[in-house]
Design an enzyme around this catalytic site. Structure first.
Site, PDB file in Angstrom:
ATOM      1  N   THR A 200      18.257  53.065  62.422  1.00 35.31           N
ATOM      2  CA  THR A 200      17.574  51.841  62.670  1.00 35.31           C
ATOM      3  C   THR A 200      18.033  51.172  63.945  1.00 35.31           C
ATOM      4  O   THR A 200      19.255  50.887  64.023  1.00 35.31           O
ATOM      5  CB  THR A 200      17.611  50.851  61.280  1.00 35.31           C
ATOM      6  OG1 THR A 200      16.660  49.738  61.642  1.00 35.31           O
ATOM      7  CG2 THR A 200      18.891  50.346  61.008  1.00 35.31           C
TER       8      THR A 200
ATOM      9  N   HIS B 101      28.759  53.840  48.231  1.00 42.89           N
ATOM     10  CA  HIS B 101      30.150  53.934  47.988  1.00 42.89           C
ATOM     11  C   HIS B 101      30.554  55.043  46.645  1.00 42.89           C
ATOM     12  O   HIS B 101      31.610  55.307  46.549  1.00 42.89           O
ATOM     13  CB  HIS B 101      30.845  52.563  47.856  1.00 42.89           C
ATOM     14  CG  HIS B 101      32.178  52.501  48.314  1.00 42.89           C
ATOM     15  ND1 HIS B 101      33.143  53.675  48.364  1.00 42.89           N
ATOM     16  CD2 HIS B 101      33.096  51.425  48.720  1.00 42.89           C
ATOM     17  CE1 HIS B 101      34.355  53.452  48.862  1.00 42.89           C
ATOM     18  NE2 HIS B 101      34.184  51.962  49.223  1.00 42.89           N
TER      19      HIS B 101
END
Length: 421
Positions: free
Chosen positions: A339, A391
């Site tokens: 992005t 994570h």
């Protein structure tokens, strides 16, 4: 004259409903065959729904902002000739009394069975349901032995497919706590959350609620990249090639080189099975700002394209996104997303992962800044990269090493040609 009931047709593989974004007709309108009746937005794209027959609109079913199920009655038409035996080719609809009886009895029986046995779910899933006032017994589990997963709870929260919801034995007051409405002043304006904006909101909530995000940020000395781009554009122009290279093709190539070294970032996470699916293809998503909101178009098999081909493909996808002309296959199948807001990219940001991918990289403003080179303060072309990761499956050390691998190719862009060989 006869009445023809047109039902919402299939919208693509696995898509069971869509939001009625805009009606193009109203009661009394005369329509031609293939004339657009409505725009419907799915999780993947906005599609136009054409009329299968010519006739006069007797009634439209549903208002803008409503969710319409596939095979749900959409438009009643008055057409020439005898009444068709079946409407819109989806089979004759069940009589209203039978349909309502089936809808009322089958889920109730399932709910009674679910209540009679212990619901299988992990402590995390139970906590999620409890925090949102959901009864696990009312949610159909998609996991092994009917286990209710986090994905099932999220689907129930988002008003997912009816198959996820068994029944609602408890009164509405015991369900998700009601949120008090905001008061509105005379000079205020209320803007309904609809269309792409609504889909973005749902996907961002799902991503942040499901994935424990963390971010890693580092700067890039892009001075050599700026010089290489200028030289290549000059060579393309001299050869009569109208292709104009911006920085995105170089960034995509550097990202792919890093993904090949760290393949767990080129992956999707399967919530139902709790498995990391490492992808064999490199389908790079590119976030495109459109008047309706942010859309992620996917460059398929980006590793097989040259820099010039990447420039052409990203430009084509960008135009198609802004003109609402992206195809379903150009919006799905992404393995990693980049992005960038170009010169509006700011110093750095922490982008939200494009679920079910496990990583997204933000590319930020390229500008001249003072930097230390060989113990001397000099002016260099600098920018920052920010990587957000899931994570659950990506550790901080892996994220850092991945970013430094990308930086290696951007700071010494000649290496990209070796990587492409």
């Amino acid at each position: 004259m006869a009445t023809f009931e047109f039902k919402l047709p299939d919208l693509g593989e696995g898509v069971m409903e869509g939001e009625l974004v805009k009606w193009h007709v109203k009661s009394g309108d005369v329509v031609k065959e293939d004339q657009v009746l409505a725009e419907v937005m799915t999780d993947k794209a906005t599609v136009t729904v054409p009329s299968p027959k010519a006739g006069r609109v007797v009634q439209t079913h549903g208002k803008e902002g409503d969710m319409a199920k596939v095979h749900q009655l959409l438009v009643t038409l008055e057409i020439e000739g005898a009444a068709p035996a079946q409407a819109a080719g989806h089979g004759a609809p069940a009589p209203a009394a039978q349909a309502s009886t089936a809808a009322a009895s089958a889920p109730a029986a399932t709910a009674a069975q679910a209540q009679a046995t212990k619901v299988l779910a992990t402590p995390v899933t139970r906590r999620m349901a409890r925090e949102h006032g959901l009864d696990l017994a009312t949610i159909a589990g998609s996991g092994p032995q009917g286990r209710v997963t986090k994905a099932d709870v999220l689907a129930a929260l988002e008003g997912g497919d009816s198959k996820n919801v068994v029944a609602a034995p408890a009164p509405a007051a015991q369900a998700r706590p009601a949120v008090p409405a905001l008061s509105t002043g005379r000079s205020d304006e209320r803007i309904p959350l609809r269309g792409l904006r609504k889909k973005i909101a749902e996907k961002m909530v799902r991503s942040k609620f499901t994935m424990p995000h963390f971010a890693f940020v580092e700067e890039v000395d892009a001075t050599d990249l700026v010089a290489l781009r200028a030289r290549l554009n000059k060579q393309l122009a001299a050869a009569g090639d109208n292709t104009k290279l911006n920085y995105l093709p170089f960034i995509i190539k550097a990202t792919i080189a890093a993904l090949k070294k760290f393949p767990h970032l080129n992956a999707n996470f399967d919530e139902a099975s709790q498995e990391l699916v490492v992808r064999g293809e490199y389908n790079i998503g590119m976030a495109v700002a459109t008047p309706d909101g942010l859309t992620v178009a996917v460059v398929k098999n980006a590793d097989r394209l040259t820099l010039a081909e990447l420039a052409q493909e990203t430009a084509r996808l960008g135009v198609a996104a802004r003109e609402r002309k992206l195809k379903m296959e150009e919006l799905t199948g992404g393995t990693f997303t980049i992005t960038s807001l170009g010169q509006s990219g700011g110093l750095f940001a922490t982008p939200i992962i494009n679920h079910p991918e496990v990583g997204i990289m933000g590319v930020h403003k390229l500008k001249k800044r003072p930097a230390v080179v060989n113990d001397q303060v000099v002016v260099r072309d600098m920018m920052n990269l920010s990587l957000s990761c899931d994570h659950r499956v990506i550790d901080g050390s892996v994220a850092a090493d991945f970013v430094y691998e990308v930086i290696k190719y951007l700071e010494k862009p000649d290496l990209l040609f070796l990587a492409m060989a």
